[in-house]
Design a protein around this motif. Structure first.
Motif, PDB file in Angstrom:
ATOM      1  N   GLU A 144       0.839  -1.194   0.000  1.00 34.09           N
ATOM      2  CA  GLU A 144       0.000   0.000   0.000  1.00 34.09           C
ATOM      3  C   GLU A 144       0.875   1.245   0.000  1.00 34.09           C
ATOM      4  OE1 GLU A 144      -2.282  -0.613   3.543  1.00 34.09           O
ATOM      5  OE2 GLU A 144      -0.613  -0.145   4.859  1.00 34.09           O
ATOM      6  N   PHE A 145       0.288   2.369  -0.416  1.00 34.23           N
ATOM      7  CA  PHE A 145       1.005   3.633  -0.351  1.00 34.23           C
ATOM      8  C   PHE A 145       1.203   4.026   1.099  1.00 34.23           C
ATOM      9  CE2 PHE A 145      -1.050   4.166  -4.569  1.00 34.23           C
ATOM     10  CZ  PHE A 145       0.105   4.290  -5.320  1.00 34.23           C
ATOM     11  N   VAL A 146       2.291   4.713   1.369  1.00 30.22           N
ATOM     12  CA  VAL A 146       2.544   5.230   2.713  1.00 30.22           C
ATOM     13  C   VAL A 146       2.835   6.729   2.580  1.00 30.22           C
ATOM     14  CG1 VAL A 146       5.008   4.618   2.692  1.00 30.22           C
ATOM     15  CG2 VAL A 146       3.860   4.905   4.839  1.00 30.22           C
ATOM     16  N   ASP A 147       2.145   7.503   3.403  1.00 28.99           N
ATOM     17  CA  ASP A 147       2.326   8.947   3.382  1.00 28.99           C
ATOM     18  C   ASP A 147       3.278   9.426   4.463  1.00 28.99           C
ATOM     19  OD1 ASP A 147       0.630   9.335   1.194  1.00 28.99           O
ATOM     20  OD2 ASP A 147      -1.135   9.332   2.481  1.00 28.99           O
ATOM     21  N   GLU A 148       3.423   8.637   5.536  1.00 29.27           N
ATOM     22  CA  GLU A 148       4.285   9.045   6.640  1.00 29.27           C
ATOM     23  C   GLU A 148       4.986   7.820   7.208  1.00 29.27           C
ATOM     24  OE1 GLU A 148       3.522  10.822  11.042  1.00 29.27           O
ATOM     25  OE2 GLU A 148       2.489  11.834   9.385  1.00 29.27           O
ATOM     26  N   VAL A 149       6.284   7.902   7.330  1.00 24.72           N
ATOM     27  CA  VAL A 149       7.082   6.822   7.902  1.00 24.72           C
ATOM     28  C   VAL A 149       6.969   6.895   9.424  1.00 24.72           C
ATOM     29  CG1 VAL A 149       9.408   5.870   8.120  1.00 24.72           C
ATOM     30  CG2 VAL A 149       8.663   6.856   5.941  1.00 24.72           C
ATOM     31  N   GLN A 150       6.687   5.761  10.055  1.00 26.04           N
ATOM     32  CA  GLN A 150       6.590   5.677  11.506  1.00 26.04           C
ATOM     33  C   GLN A 150       7.983   5.471  12.103  1.00 26.04           C
ATOM     34  OE1 GLN A 150       3.514   6.179  12.955  1.00 26.04           O
ATOM     35  NE2 GLN A 150       2.943   6.541  10.826  1.00 26.04           N
TER      36      GLN A 150
END
Length: 107
Positions: A43-49
């Motif tokens: 899936e797309f990720v907008d923010e890295v944890q």
């Protein structure tokens, strides 16, 4: 420990991220599913944890959580076209068994 992408996969993801207009990369993970036990999640990720591991190929980032990395270490993500079908292929050296339909795997 590493996750890699072929040039075909990196190009495909880069085009989708560009047309989407934003995003930090794609997230690769696993979930319990199918007859063999586990399935891939992409899936797309907008923010890295904070706990995420980030691997980069040709400027495209693959983000993965620590739990999934245990199952996916060494995996190469490829994008293949076979006849009229196209999609991602996961070359995971840890896989021991796959179900007949190829949707799930076991380690």
């Amino acid at each position: 420990m590493a996750i890699t992408m072929t040039p075909a996969a990196a190009n495909h993801v880069a085009k989708f991220l560009e047309s989407r207009g934003h995003g930090a990369g794609i997230r690769l993970g696993v979930r319990t599913s199918g007859c063999s036990g586990m399935a891939y999640v992409l899936e797309f990720v907008d923010e890295v944890q904070g706990e995420d591991e980030v691997f980069e190929t040709a400027g495209v980032r693959v983000v993965i959580d620590p739990k999934s990395l245990l199952y996916l270490d060494g995996t190469e993500l490829d994008f293949v076209k076979e006849g009229l079908n196209e999609g991602f292929k996961f070359n995971n050296p840890n896989v021991k068994n796959e179900c007949g339909c190829g949707e799930s795997f076991n380690i």
